[in-house]
Scaffold this motif. Structure first.
Motif, mmCIF file in Angstrom:
data_model
loop_
_atom_site.group_PDB
_atom_site.id
_atom_site.type_symbol
_atom_site.label_atom_id
_atom_site.label_comp_id
_atom_site.label_asym_id
_atom_site.label_seq_id
_atom_site.Cartn_x
_atom_site.Cartn_y
_atom_site.Cartn_z
ATOM 1 N N VAL A 1 1.022 -1.021 0.054
ATOM 2 C CA VAL A 1 0.148 -0.115 -0.059
ATOM 3 C C VAL A 1 0.878 1.372 0.063
ATOM 4 O O VAL A 1 1.883 1.447 0.721
ATOM 5 C CB VAL A 1 -0.683 0.018 1.199
ATOM 6 N N VAL A 2 0.668 2.344 -0.806
ATOM 7 C CA VAL A 2 1.314 3.568 -0.965
ATOM 8 C C VAL A 2 0.244 4.655 -0.777
ATOM 9 O O VAL A 2 -0.950 4.482 -0.839
ATOM 10 C CB VAL A 2 1.980 3.511 -2.295
ATOM 11 N N ARG A 3 0.871 5.713 -0.671
ATOM 12 C CA ARG A 3 -0.049 7.087 -0.429
ATOM 13 C C ARG A 3 -0.570 7.389 -1.787
ATOM 14 O O ARG A 3 0.081 7.146 -2.989
ATOM 15 C CB ARG A 3 1.060 8.031 -0.194
ATOM 16 N N ALA A 4 -1.870 7.933 -1.895
ATOM 17 C CA ALA A 4 -2.498 8.593 -3.196
ATOM 18 C C ALA A 4 -2.076 9.924 -3.165
ATOM 19 O O ALA A 4 -1.722 10.539 -2.337
ATOM 20 C CB ALA A 4 -3.730 7.947 -3.308
ATOM 21 N N THR A 5 -2.313 10.582 -4.165
ATOM 22 C CA THR A 5 -2.250 11.943 -4.739
ATOM 23 C C THR A 5 -3.748 12.421 -5.045
ATOM 24 O O THR A 5 -4.167 11.934 -5.912
ATOM 25 C CB THR A 5 -1.275 12.280 -5.590
ATOM 26 N N PRO A 6 -4.255 13.227 -4.360
ATOM 27 C CA PRO A 6 -3.592 14.077 -2.940
ATOM 28 C C PRO A 6 -3.819 12.858 -1.744
ATOM 29 O O PRO A 6 -4.772 11.827 -1.949
ATOM 30 C CB PRO A 6 -4.716 14.883 -2.765
ATOM 31 N N PHE A 7 -3.076 13.111 -0.922
ATOM 32 C CA PHE A 7 -2.955 12.224 0.512
ATOM 33 C C PHE A 7 -3.939 12.342 1.352
ATOM 34 O O PHE A 7 -4.471 11.621 2.130
ATOM 35 C CB PHE A 7 -1.556 12.250 0.797
ATOM 36 N N GLU A 8 -4.358 13.703 1.703
ATOM 37 C CA GLU A 8 -4.934 14.136 2.844
ATOM 38 C C GLU A 8 -5.982 15.008 2.241
ATOM 39 O O GLU A 8 -6.132 15.821 1.514
ATOM 40 C CB GLU A 8 -4.181 14.770 3.956
#
Length: 279
Positions: free
Chosen positions: A99-106
């Motif tokens: 699992v990785v961060r998506a964009t946008p992250f928050e």
């Protein structure tokens, strides 16, 4: 019971069983603090990869797993609520190496999701009863024969337990009113059905109020329909939730495991942050 209702009930049972099993494994030890609706369960991060089904609950998993709320620890201001969210919300490491961060992250901390009368989601300013909220966006990149999988993790801090409890009721109302919903242009949820259980009902031994929503996810980019799952829990003034949007070639069991891991970790951290110390 209809086939759709039976399928949704099985989904809820699998999710609840996974959360209870994880809670039983974690109730005796501490977890590291870290870091869009109401009820769920509790537990530490599950072992294994996203493709590993959650273990079955043991007999000891039925022991009380929800501590008393320490009201002196409740945040009173927006700044205190944001600090609390930082101790509860998960990072990608809590969901596994794939699992990785998506964009946008928050998400925008000043905005709140609202389901319109036309069953289309939009954002608005925070309501008066919400001190702070935050959603983080993750993904399992497309590879090994499966498409892009999306995972959202949300923590919301209300002014008190009563207001956080209403969040679950609103969630059920939304499903009854809009079993089909549009998230945004090119993304839709279909055939949603939900279950809500107070602590002590059914398999809910991990949260004050548990809510699970399941259905199908369809997107212009990823096609579908694919499995969709939302799990929400409440502890005191806090609600935590994890949503999983499946993809071609990614099993329902793998998606369930990711949602269980995220929900369990955040509920555990909420209890550690706001619960009374044992003894």
């Amino acid at each position: 019971m209809t086939q759709r209702g039976s399928s949704a009930l099985r989904t809820f049972g699998c999710l609840a069983a996974g959360l209870l099993a994880l809670a039983g494994c974690s109730s005796g030890g501490g977890g590291k603090s870290g870091g869009e609706r109401t009820p769920s369960a509790t537990a530490s991060t599950a072992a294994g990869t996203p493709g590993t089904p959650a273990p079955a609950p043991s007999a000891t998993a039925a022991a009380p797993l929800v501590p008393d709320l320490d009201e002196s620890k409740q945040p009173r201001t927006a700044a205190e609520a944001r600090a609390l969210i930082g101790r509860i919300v998960i990072g990608q490491e809590s969901l596994g190496p794939e699992v990785v961060r998506a964009t946008p992250f928050e998400s925008n901390p000043a905005r709140w999701p609202v389901l319109g009368e036309d069953c289309v989601w939009q954002t608005a300013g925070l309501p008066e009863d919400v001190l702070a909220t935050s959603t983080r966006y993750f993904q399992v990149p497309a590879k090994d024969g499966h498409g892009l999988v999306r995972i959202n993790a949300t923590v919301t801090v209300h002014r008190n337990r009563q207001e956080s409890g209403w969040e679950t009721a609103h969630a059920m109302e939304e499903i009854l009113r809009c079993p089909d919903q549009r998230l945004r242009a090119g993304e839709e949820l279909k055939g949603l059905i939900g279950f809500s259980l107070y602590q002590g009902q059914g398999l809910n031994g991990w949260t004050e109020d548990a809510f699970t929503e399941s259905g199908e996810y369809v997107s212009k980019e990823g096609g579908g329909p694919h499995p969709y799952l939302w799990s929400q829990g409440q502890f005191g003034p806090v609600t935590i939730a994890v949503a999983g949007k499946g993809a071609e070639g990614f099993t329902s069991e793998a998606l369930n495991t990711l949602v269980v891991q995220g929900t369990a970790r955040m509920m555990l951290q909420a209890k550690q942050a706001l619960g009374k110390a044992a003894g």
